[in-house]
Design a protein around this motif. Structure first.
Motif, PDB file in Angstrom:
ATOM      1  N   ARG A 100      -0.246  -2.132  -6.835  1.00  0.00           N
ATOM      2  CA  ARG A 100      -0.686  -1.151  -5.842  1.00  0.00           C
ATOM      3  C   ARG A 100      -2.203  -1.046  -5.755  1.00  0.00           C
ATOM      4  NH1 ARG A 100       2.552   3.932  -4.531  1.00  0.00           N
ATOM      5  NH2 ARG A 100       1.613   3.251  -2.593  1.00  0.00           N
ATOM      6  N   ASN A 101      -2.903  -1.533  -6.772  1.00  0.00           N
ATOM      7  CA  ASN A 101      -4.365  -1.528  -6.699  1.00  0.00           C
ATOM      8  C   ASN A 101      -4.884  -2.866  -7.218  1.00  0.00           C
ATOM      9  OD1 ASN A 101      -4.552  -1.385  -9.624  1.00  0.00           O
ATOM     10  ND2 ASN A 101      -3.899   0.738  -9.388  1.00  0.00           N
ATOM     11  N   MET A 157      -3.984 -23.255  -4.073  1.00  0.00           N
ATOM     12  CA  MET A 157      -3.119 -22.413  -4.909  1.00  0.00           C
ATOM     13  C   MET A 157      -3.335 -20.974  -4.463  1.00  0.00           C
ATOM     14  SD  MET A 157      -1.096 -21.915  -7.590  1.00  0.00           S
ATOM     15  CE  MET A 157      -0.817 -20.903  -9.062  1.00  0.00           C
ATOM     16  N   LEU A 158      -2.350 -20.438  -3.735  1.00  0.00           N
ATOM     17  CA  LEU A 158      -2.553 -19.151  -3.072  1.00  0.00           C
ATOM     18  C   LEU A 158      -1.851 -17.995  -3.785  1.00  0.00           C
ATOM     19  CD1 LEU A 158      -2.200 -20.443   0.606  1.00  0.00           C
ATOM     20  CD2 LEU A 158      -4.315 -19.945  -0.664  1.00  0.00           C
ATOM     21  N   LEU A 159      -2.604 -16.940  -3.970  1.00  0.00           N
ATOM     22  CA  LEU A 159      -2.080 -15.733  -4.614  1.00  0.00           C
ATOM     23  C   LEU A 159      -1.580 -14.785  -3.522  1.00  0.00           C
ATOM     24  CD1 LEU A 159      -1.810 -13.781  -7.094  1.00  0.00           C
ATOM     25  CD2 LEU A 159      -4.168 -13.067  -6.631  1.00  0.00           C
ATOM     26  N   VAL A 160      -0.263 -14.580  -3.512  1.00  0.00           N
ATOM     27  CA  VAL A 160       0.329 -13.681  -2.514  1.00  0.00           C
ATOM     28  C   VAL A 160       0.335 -12.259  -3.071  1.00  0.00           C
ATOM     29  CG1 VAL A 160       2.361 -13.195  -1.104  1.00  0.00           C
ATOM     30  CG2 VAL A 160       1.794 -15.569  -1.693  1.00  0.00           C
ATOM     31  N   ILE A 161      -0.262 -11.351  -2.308  1.00  0.00           N
ATOM     32  CA  ILE A 161      -0.338  -9.971  -2.812  1.00  0.00           C
ATOM     33  C   ILE A 161       0.232  -8.980  -1.799  1.00  0.00           C
ATOM     34  CG2 ILE A 161      -2.325 -10.447  -4.303  1.00  0.00           C
ATOM     35  CD1 ILE A 161      -4.142  -9.197  -2.219  1.00  0.00           C
ATOM     36  N   ASN A 162       0.814  -7.910  -2.307  1.00  0.00           N
ATOM     37  CA  ASN A 162       1.387  -6.860  -1.459  1.00  0.00           C
ATOM     38  C   ASN A 162       1.075  -5.510  -2.089  1.00  0.00           C
ATOM     39  OD1 ASN A 162       2.896  -5.071   0.020  1.00  0.00           O
ATOM     40  ND2 ASN A 162       4.859  -6.126  -0.254  1.00  0.00           N
ATOM     41  N   LYS A 163       0.217  -4.772  -1.432  1.00  0.00           N
ATOM     42  CA  LYS A 163      -0.233  -3.471  -1.938  1.00  0.00           C
ATOM     43  C   LYS A 163       0.913  -2.460  -2.033  1.00  0.00           C
ATOM     44  CE  LYS A 163      -3.933  -0.128  -0.890  1.00  0.00           C
ATOM     45  NZ  LYS A 163      -3.229   1.133  -0.715  1.00  0.00           N
ATOM     46  N   ALA A 164       1.972  -2.686  -1.270  1.00  0.00           N
ATOM     47  CA  ALA A 164       3.076  -1.717  -1.267  1.00  0.00           C
ATOM     48  C   ALA A 164       4.080  -1.966  -2.395  1.00  0.00           C
ATOM     49  CB  ALA A 164       3.786  -1.740   0.082  1.00  0.00           C
ATOM     50  N   ASN A 186      -2.852 -12.031   1.845  1.00  0.00           N
ATOM     51  CA  ASN A 186      -2.535 -10.605   1.843  1.00  0.00           C
ATOM     52  C   ASN A 186      -1.249 -10.387   2.631  1.00  0.00           C
ATOM     53  OD1 ASN A 186      -2.413  -7.843   1.927  1.00  0.00           O
ATOM     54  ND2 ASN A 186      -4.221  -7.589   3.230  1.00  0.00           N
ATOM     55  N   ASN A 187      -0.191 -10.068   1.928  1.00  0.00           N
ATOM     56  CA  ASN A 187       1.112  -9.879   2.585  1.00  0.00           C
ATOM     57  C   ASN A 187       1.594  -8.443   2.415  1.00  0.00           C
ATOM     58  OD1 ASN A 187       3.479 -10.733   3.987  1.00  0.00           O
ATOM     59  ND2 ASN A 187       4.577 -10.860   2.046  1.00  0.00           N
ATOM     60  N   THR A 188       0.668  -7.505   2.531  1.00  0.00           N
ATOM     61  CA  THR A 188       1.048  -6.105   2.356  1.00  0.00           C
ATOM     62  C   THR A 188       2.052  -5.696   3.425  1.00  0.00           C
ATOM     63  OG1 THR A 188      -1.010  -5.566   1.274  1.00  0.00           O
ATOM     64  CG2 THR A 188       0.169  -3.742   2.329  1.00  0.00           C
ATOM     65  N   ASN A 189       3.214  -5.234   2.984  1.00  0.00           N
ATOM     66  CA  ASN A 189       4.259  -4.827   3.930  1.00  0.00           C
ATOM     67  C   ASN A 189       5.270  -3.916   3.263  1.00  0.00           C
ATOM     68  OD1 ASN A 189       7.115  -6.330   3.479  1.00  0.00           O
ATOM     69  ND2 ASN A 189       5.443  -7.575   2.640  1.00  0.00           N
ATOM     70  N   LEU A 190       5.947  -3.133   4.109  1.00  0.00           N
ATOM     71  CA  LEU A 190       7.038  -2.263   3.658  1.00  0.00           C
ATOM     72  C   LEU A 190       8.334  -2.730   4.304  1.00  0.00           C
ATOM     73  CD1 LEU A 190       5.498   1.321   3.828  1.00  0.00           C
ATOM     74  CD2 LEU A 190       6.606   0.316   1.838  1.00  0.00           C
ATOM     75  N   GLY A 191       8.510  -4.053   4.375  1.00  0.00           N
ATOM     76  CA  GLY A 191       9.705  -4.573   5.022  1.00  0.00           C
ATOM     77  C   GLY A 191       9.700  -4.192   6.496  1.00  0.00           C
ATOM     78  N   PRO A 192      10.892  -3.892   7.040  1.00  0.00           N
ATOM     79  CA  PRO A 192      10.980  -3.583   8.478  1.00  0.00           C
ATOM     80  C   PRO A 192      10.241  -2.303   8.875  1.00  0.00           C
ATOM     81  CG  PRO A 192      13.103  -3.283   7.378  1.00  0.00           C
ATOM     82  CD  PRO A 192      12.197  -3.911   6.385  1.00  0.00           C
ATOM     83  N   GLU A 226      -1.007   0.303  10.592  1.00  0.00           N
ATOM     84  CA  GLU A 226      -1.888   0.994   9.664  1.00  0.00           C
ATOM     85  C   GLU A 226      -1.716   0.464   8.228  1.00  0.00           C
ATOM     86  OE1 GLU A 226      -4.915   2.528   9.322  1.00  0.00           O
ATOM     87  OE2 GLU A 226      -4.303   2.232  11.410  1.00  0.00           O
ATOM     88  N   ASP A 227      -0.479   0.133   7.857  1.00  0.00           N
ATOM     89  CA  ASP A 227      -0.230  -0.416   6.514  1.00  0.00           C
ATOM     90  C   ASP A 227      -1.049  -1.690   6.310  1.00  0.00           C
ATOM     91  OD1 ASP A 227       1.638   1.558   5.796  1.00  0.00           O
ATOM     92  OD2 ASP A 227       3.286   0.451   6.753  1.00  0.00           O
ATOM     93  N   VAL A 228      -1.053  -2.532   7.355  1.00  0.00           N
ATOM     94  CA  VAL A 228      -1.779  -3.806   7.248  1.00  0.00           C
ATOM     95  C   VAL A 228      -3.284  -3.550   7.218  1.00  0.00           C
ATOM     96  CG1 VAL A 228      -2.177  -6.065   8.312  1.00  0.00           C
ATOM     97  CG2 VAL A 228       0.102  -5.011   8.437  1.00  0.00           C
ATOM     98  N   ILE A 229      -3.756  -2.740   8.166  1.00  0.00           N
ATOM     99  CA  ILE A 229      -5.195  -2.445   8.252  1.00  0.00           C
ATOM    100  C   ILE A 229      -5.703  -1.843   6.939  1.00  0.00           C
ATOM    101  CG2 ILE A 229      -6.943  -1.021   9.418  1.00  0.00           C
ATOM    102  CD1 ILE A 229      -5.918  -3.183  11.260  1.00  0.00           C
ATOM    103  N   SER A 230      -4.940  -0.858   6.437  1.00  0.00           N
ATOM    104  CA  SER A 230      -5.432  -0.140   5.258  1.00  0.00           C
ATOM    105  C   SER A 230      -5.362  -0.997   3.990  1.00  0.00           C
ATOM    106  CB  SER A 230      -4.656   1.161   5.059  1.00  0.00           C
ATOM    107  OG  SER A 230      -3.343   0.874   4.687  1.00  0.00           O
ATOM    108  N   SER A 231      -4.693  -2.131   4.071  1.00  0.00           N
ATOM    109  CA  SER A 231      -4.619  -2.991   2.884  1.00  0.00           C
ATOM    110  C   SER A 231      -5.807  -3.954   2.794  1.00  0.00           C
ATOM    111  CB  SER A 231      -3.321  -3.809   2.912  1.00  0.00           C
ATOM    112  OG  SER A 231      -3.391  -4.808   3.908  1.00  0.00           O
ATOM    113  N   MET A 232      -6.622  -3.999   3.868  1.00  0.00           N
ATOM    114  CA  MET A 232      -7.670  -5.024   3.897  1.00  0.00           C
ATOM    115  C   MET A 232      -8.747  -4.795   2.830  1.00  0.00           C
ATOM    116  SD  MET A 232      -7.742  -5.559   8.001  1.00  0.00           S
ATOM    117  CE  MET A 232      -9.170  -6.625   8.105  1.00  0.00           C
ATOM    118  N   ALA A 233      -9.051  -3.514   2.590  1.00  0.00           N
ATOM    119  CA  ALA A 233     -10.063  -3.217   1.572  1.00  0.00           C
ATOM    120  C   ALA A 233      -9.566  -3.650   0.188  1.00  0.00           C
ATOM    121  CB  ALA A 233     -10.381  -1.726   1.572  1.00  0.00           C
ATOM    122  N   TYR A 234      -8.271  -3.442  -0.037  1.00  0.00           N
ATOM    123  CA  TYR A 234      -7.648  -3.828  -1.302  1.00  0.00           C
ATOM    124  C   TYR A 234      -7.717  -5.348  -1.507  1.00  0.00           C
ATOM    125  CZ  TYR A 234      -3.247  -5.509  -3.532  1.00  0.00           C
ATOM    126  OH  TYR A 234      -2.301  -6.208  -4.233  1.00  0.00           O
TER     127      TYR A 234
END
Lengths: 354, 236
Positions: free
Chosen positions: B143-144, B131-138, B168-174, B179-187
């Motif tokens: 956001r946190n 059971m996977l929780l999909v998250i997107n920091k953007a 972890n599916n942090t993305n801003l679409g296209p 950096e968006d992906v890297i910086s989401s890893m801590a989150y």
């Protein structure tokens, strides 16, 4: 400037409303705008605002009337059938000269219609949604970014002219996701407005917010004064965007999602040697008549691309005083014009002008 | 084209459920994950349990599924004008028959997760699921870590199936950058520690894969679904 976020149009407008200082939201769920209510229900309690799911659309718009009378920024949102229900309240807001934002994320109609995107409330919005002589300012965003920006603009214009403003989006704009830079929070002047009903504390004459006038002459004067204001708005607040119009021989007129598709069709037509451009009205009332009239002297024909049976086409013909033919390219029922649909119309227009 | 199987050596459970805040990317990941299973030669059925989202559905990928021999179960009302939150009866087939691999696309938030509840006793009893929780920091409401945990806990309350891993599916679409992906890893790490479950994978657009593969563990490249209605141009 705030960091970019990925938002649905419905969320972007909700967050922008909060940033614009709106702390009072009244609504009733309806697809495809329910995310506005969902977002507000999560956010408002955390910031000391009010989210209220009313018992009906009619109740919601009358709650908006109540808050608007106190001079606070407030809003409601719905989709086409729900907006039809709100029309009585919108007319009362206009008749009482009250500012408020009304969001309409349009779906197909008439009647219950469907839940897929539409622009078929063009007449309803631009002709004054309700009984009596009046207008609301109508803004038509064409991106998630504009959903946010136009919300801010809507509150500003509503306050400036003391009248309701409608954000008229199609279902696609509400549902699609795009990266957005949210506006910075607006500093609101909290001094009570000189007309607002905020309690006299027995220190001043009471203010009256009302749309009933017992004297016909007084009511006529009020209507005339209001239309003087409308004239100023038509003069000063028209917004539109031009795309590849410099050398265009055919001018597409389109707003919202169909303007996005039209843009691709224009690029494709130009590859095939047809010079097409676009005027995208951003305010639908006031309609950018001057821009269209001046284009009428340069282009050979117009094409109205819209998700209804040709409602905006009439405004184009009026604006250009029927100087040039206006072709229609329309889809309805929740279907969306494709690049091919528009290309076919462009070719028809090009052929017609040979 | 990167073969997805080279990328993630996953141990596949019979049922993989993707749930999360709406707009977190569940549907797109479910589609890509089903393709990954299919590449292993496994029989796959995708079930769209989304009763929340009116427009963007797994049905949009029908042609891809047909081409790869993946079965799709979704509401007969998906992408139609009918606004009825109905669940197709065929969902019971993949829950109960236990012969095929199932990928379940759960609707957004607690309202979407509620629809899963009726299948949960059977899923727990079989005990071969993720059971996977999909998250997107953007996304604005996740956001946190704190806000994300709130959404996650509402979902578990609604469906009564605890999460077993994080996507972890942090993305801003296209417009997503490395950096968006890297910086989401801590989150993602913070959410993972708080929930006591591992980060199963981090997703990225296939175009970013080469740049990120040595920097992000368990990177899962997504071939994005076809964009909705020729929307691939800017307005101004």
């Amino acid at each position: 400037m705030q960091e970019k976020v990925l938002m649905k149009g419905n969320e972007a407008l909700a967050e922008a409303a909060i940033l614009a200082g709106c702390r009072h939201y009244f609504g009733y769920p309806i697809t495809p705008q329910t995310e506005v209510a969902a977002y507000m229900s999560k956010k408002m309690p955390k910031i000391g605002g009010v989210f209220l799911q009313a018992e009906s659309e009619i109740a919601a718009i009358n709650m908006v009337y109540g808050v608007a009378a106190t001079g606070k920024r407030c809003m409601t949102s719905s989709s086409s059938p729900g907006i039809a229900l709100k029309c009585e309240g919108i007319s009362y807001l206009a008749g009482s000269d009250l500012p408020a934002l009304i969001v309409n994320v349009q779906r197909g109609g008439p009647g219950l219609g469907g839940i897929q995107p539409s622009q078929s409330d063009y007449f309803l919005a631009t002709r004054g949604p309700g009984h009596g002589d009046f207008h609301v300012i109508v803004l038509a965003p064409a991106s998630v970014q504009e959903m946010a920006d136009m919300t801010l603009k809507g509150f500003e214009l509503a306050d400036k002219y003391r009248m309701p403003c409608m954000l008229l989006a199609d279902g696609t704009m509400g549902q699609m996701m795009e990266p957005v830079v949210l506006p910075d929070p607006v500093e609101i002047d909290t001094t009570p407005k000189d007309w607002a009903v905020t309690g006299t504390e027995c220190k001043r004459e009471h203010h009256i917010v009302n749309s009933l006038y017992l004297s016909p002459k007084k009511l006529e004067d009020i209507n005339l004064e209001r239309f003087e204001r409308y004239k100023q708005i038509e003069e000063n607040e028209c917004l539109w965007e031009e795309f590849m119009m410099e050398d265009a021989e055919i001018c597409i007129v389109s707003c919202g999602i169909t303007a996005r598709v039209s843009r691709n069709a224009i690029l494709e037509a130009r590859k095939q040697g047809i010079k097409v451009g676009m005027i995208r009205p951003i305010t639908l009332w006031p309609f950018p008549k001057k821009a269209l009239l001046s284009a009428a002297d340069k282009v050979k024909s117009f094409i109205s691309v819209e998700l209804n049976m040709g409602q905006m086409k009439e405004d184009i013909e009026l604006a250009i005083r029927c100087k040039k033919p206006v072709y229609g390219c329309t889809r309805v029922g929740g279907m969306i014009t494709t690049v091919d649909d528009i290309l076919a119309s462009i070719k028809e227009a090009a052929k017609g002008e040979e | 084209m990167i073969l997805k199987t080279e990328v993630i050596p996953l141990e596949f459970k019979r049922l993989t459920l993707f749930a999360g805040h709406y707009g977190s990317g569940k549907t797109n990941i479910a589609v890509n994950y089903a393709l990954l299973l299919r590449e292993q030669g496994l029989p796959v059925t995708v079930a769209d349990l989304d009763i929340v989202n009116p427009y963007f559905r797994t049905l949009d990928s029908e042609a891809v599924f047909r081409e790869h021999g993946i079965k799709l179960i979704c509401s007969q009302f998906a992408n139609s004008n009918v606004d009825a939150p109905a669940m197709p009866k065929e969902v019971y087939n993949i829950i109960d028959s236990r012969t095929e691999y199932g990928v379940l696309d759960i609707g957004g938030d607690d309202r979407g997760a509620l629809a899963l509840g009726r299948y949960v006793p059977s899923i727990i009893e079989e005990n071969d699921y993720e059971m996977l929780l999909v998250i997107n920091k953007a996304r604005p409401l996740t956001r946190n870590a704190e806000d994300t945990l709130e959404v996650a806990s509402e979902m578990v309350s609604a469906c009564k199936l605890p999460f077993t891993g994080i996507v972890n599916n942090t993305n801003l679409g296209p417009e997503t950058t490395e950096e968006d992906v890297i910086s989401s890893m801590a989150y993602a790490e913070e959410v993972s520690i708080a929930l006591g479950i591992p980060i199963k994978m981090t997703c990225c657009d296939i175009k970013l894969y080469e740049k990120l593969k040595d920097r992000v563990p368990n990177l899962f490249p997504l071939s994005l679904q076809k964009l909705y209605y020729h929307l691939n141009t800017e307005v101004s």
